[in-house]
Write a protein that holds these residues in place. Structure first.
Motif, PDB file in Angstrom:
ATOM      1  N   ASP A  46       0.745  -1.324   0.031  1.00  9.49           N
ATOM      2  CA  ASP A  46       0.122  -0.013  -0.053  1.00  9.49           C
ATOM      3  C   ASP A  46       0.937   1.137   0.029  1.00  9.49           C
ATOM      4  N   LEU A  47       1.860   1.293  -0.656  1.00  9.18           N
ATOM      5  CA  LEU A  47       2.818   2.472  -0.706  1.00  9.18           C
ATOM      6  C   LEU A  47       2.552   3.354  -2.016  1.00  9.18           C
ATOM      7  N   PRO A  48       2.759   4.563  -1.942  1.00  8.12           N
ATOM      8  CA  PRO A  48       2.444   5.642  -3.061  1.00  8.12           C
ATOM      9  C   PRO A  48       3.372   5.161  -3.898  1.00  8.12           C
ATOM     10  N   VAL A  49       3.084   5.342  -5.233  1.00  8.19           N
ATOM     11  CA  VAL A  49       3.856   5.099  -6.607  1.00  8.19           C
ATOM     12  C   VAL A  49       4.303   6.222  -7.361  1.00  8.19           C
ATOM     13  N   VAL A  50       5.555   6.223  -7.952  1.00  5.71           N
ATOM     14  CA  VAL A  50       6.095   6.946  -8.979  1.00  5.71           C
ATOM     15  C   VAL A  50       5.820   6.228 -10.221  1.00  5.71           C
ATOM     16  N   PHE A  51       5.198   7.052 -11.179  1.00  5.55           N
ATOM     17  CA  PHE A  51       5.119   6.390 -12.630  1.00  5.55           C
ATOM     18  C   PHE A  51       5.695   7.372 -13.347  1.00  5.55           C
ATOM     19  N   TRP A  52       7.112   6.844 -14.042  1.00 10.35           N
ATOM     20  CA  TRP A  52       8.084   7.766 -14.725  1.00 10.35           C
ATOM     21  C   TRP A  52       8.289   7.374 -16.132  1.00 10.35           C
ATOM     22  N   ILE A  53       8.679   8.311 -16.762  1.00 13.47           N
ATOM     23  CA  ILE A  53       8.558   8.386 -18.428  1.00 13.47           C
ATOM     24  C   ILE A  53      10.014   8.946 -18.869  1.00 13.47           C
ATOM     25  N   HIS A  54      10.666   8.217 -19.531  1.00 11.87           N
ATOM     26  CA  HIS A  54      12.043   8.550 -20.067  1.00 11.87           C
ATOM     27  C   HIS A  54      11.931   9.429 -21.037  1.00 11.87           C
ATOM     28  N   GLY A  55      13.088  10.309 -21.171  1.00  7.94           N
ATOM     29  CA  GLY A  55      13.348  11.354 -22.158  1.00  7.94           C
ATOM     30  C   GLY A  55      13.855  10.599 -23.334  1.00  7.94           C
ATOM     31  N   GLY A  56      13.987  11.660 -24.457  1.00  8.31           N
ATOM     32  CA  GLY A  56      14.695  11.035 -25.776  1.00  8.31           C
ATOM     33  C   GLY A  56      14.357  11.821 -26.962  1.00  8.31           C
ATOM     34  N   GLY A  57      13.498  12.766 -26.853  1.00  5.23           N
ATOM     35  CA  GLY A  57      12.912  13.425 -27.995  1.00  5.23           C
ATOM     36  C   GLY A  57      11.910  12.604 -28.634  1.00  5.23           C
ATOM     37  N   TRP A  58      11.266  11.825 -27.940  1.00  3.01           N
ATOM     38  CA  TRP A  58      10.177  10.869 -28.268  1.00  3.01           C
ATOM     39  C   TRP A  58      10.595   9.747 -29.545  1.00  3.01           C
ATOM     40  N   GLN A  59      12.064   9.955 -29.779  1.00  3.57           N
ATOM     41  CA  GLN A  59      12.454   9.160 -30.895  1.00  3.57           C
ATOM     42  C   GLN A  59      13.485   8.078 -30.126  1.00  3.57           C
ATOM     43  N   THR A  60      13.923   8.393 -29.063  1.00  3.92           N
ATOM     44  CA  THR A  60      14.799   7.385 -28.485  1.00  3.92           C
ATOM     45  C   THR A  60      14.611   7.295 -27.091  1.00  3.92           C
ATOM     46  N   GLY A  61      15.507   6.545 -26.164  1.00  2.00           N
ATOM     47  CA  GLY A  61      15.266   6.435 -24.644  1.00  2.00           C
ATOM     48  C   GLY A  61      15.081   5.049 -24.189  1.00  2.00           C
ATOM     49  N   ASP A  62      14.984   4.892 -22.981  1.00  2.30           N
ATOM     50  CA  ASP A  62      14.714   3.350 -22.429  1.00  2.30           C
ATOM     51  C   ASP A  62      14.231   3.608 -20.957  1.00  2.30           C
ATOM     52  N   LYS A  63      13.409   2.988 -20.618  1.00  2.79           N
ATOM     53  CA  LYS A  63      13.124   2.859 -19.141  1.00  2.79           C
ATOM     54  C   LYS A  63      14.131   2.638 -18.302  1.00  2.79           C
ATOM     55  N   ALA A  64      15.421   1.987 -18.524  1.00  5.76           N
ATOM     56  CA  ALA A  64      16.496   1.775 -17.604  1.00  5.76           C
ATOM     57  C   ALA A  64      17.196   2.888 -17.335  1.00  5.76           C
ATOM     58  N   ASN A  65      16.750   3.937 -18.079  1.00  4.30           N
ATOM     59  CA  ASN A  65      17.628   5.167 -17.948  1.00  4.30           C
ATOM     60  C   ASN A  65      17.165   5.923 -16.659  1.00  4.30           C
TER      61      ASN A  65
END
Length: 286
Positions: A46-65
């Motif tokens: 029951d912990l609060p959650v962070v929902f994170w969206i990577h950058g990369g100009g909508w053309q690159t990027g990855d969730k591991a970053n």
């Protein structure tokens, strides 16, 4: 303060057990990028959650970053979710935003199994992820399509975006190139967002901000000496303030577009201090 809402700052330097589940599909039989990672403290519940969206100009990027952010947020008593989405130009911007909303919808329906509370979610993102985070927290059509209400959001934290008001950044960038006799970008913001004024407005968070929509409080982080990003941050902040939505605009000094994001969670980092104060407030209110 309610128990388990915000862990002691001492935990930030204390070793603790955590669980990481990688590349969980959020669309059945979907694209290879329809996946997300979940970081959670051991025995989370029951912990609060962070929902994170990577950058990369909508053309690159990855969730591991994600650098220090998962460990830092876990030490504060959060579950951390980092997503991938499909990319331009393989899909158009509308499809890309709907991917983000689908990831949120999956998280909302399943996060309790990983120790999170789906009704207490902080949305954040860097660069292009900042635009996406801000849009899904202001234009309620995307989350509504996934059965999610803005009332489940405790806050939004865009980091150094430049596209909260897309017509403005297009005009600034194209004017700068024109007056300096430089060629226009072949795939700039005008093209990325659909090459039509109506689409540029529709993908702009400022278009959708209004009172009584349950838009969550905002912490807008930006690089202080970057004129375009600072102007966009101030523009977003002003529109939120006019609508009566709590907002803090923080300009980081002696940093840059990469460092302001990468340094979040580091001891002594000024933007992290602003983030600490922000989440203390939003968790106390929810």
């Amino acid at each position: 303060m309610k128990p388990l809402l915000f862990a002691s700052l001492a935990l930030a330097t204390t070793a603790f057990s955590q669980e990481l589940k990688r590349s969980i599909p959020y669309v059945e039989n979907g694209h290879v990028r329809h996946v997300l990672d979940i970081y959670s403290p051991a025995n989370a519940k029951d912990l609060p959650v962070v929902f994170w969206i990577h950058g990369g100009g909508w053309q690159t990027g990855d969730k591991a970053n994600v650098q220090e952010k998962p460990a830092w947020f876990l030490s504060k008593g959060f579950v951390f979710v980092s997503i991938n989405h499909r990319l331009l130009p393989e899909v158009d911007m509308g499809t890309l935003v709907r991917d983000v909303a689908k990831a949120f919808g999956w998280m909302h329906n399943n996060i309790a199994k990983h120790g999170g509370n789906s009704k207490r979610v902080l949305v954040g993102g860097h660069s292009s992820g900042a635009q996406l985070a801000t849009l899904i927290c202001t234009d309620d059509r995307y989350l509504k399509a996934e059965g999610v209400s803005f009332e489940d959001l405790i806050g939004c934290m865009p980091v150094d975006g430049d596209t909260y008001d897309i017509p403005a950044i297009i005009e600034v960038a194209e004017t700068r190139r024109r007056v300096h006799h430089q060629p226009q970008a072949k795939f700039g913001h005008r093209e990325k967002f659909g090459n039509a004024p109506a689409k540029h407005l529709d993908f702009s968070a400022v278009t959708h901000i209004a009172k009584d929509k349950h838009i969550p409080p905002f912490l807008i982080l930006h690089v202080a000496d970057h004129p375009d990003n600072s102007a966009q941050a101030q523009r977003l902040g002003a529109v939120l303030k006019e609508a009566g939505i709590p907002v803090t605009v923080f300009g980081g000094k002696e940093t840059n577009h990469t460092k302001i994001n990468a340094n979040l969670g580091l001891e002594g980092d000024p933007a992290t201090k602003a983030l600490t104060e922000f989440i203390e407030k939003v968790l106390q209110s929810r």
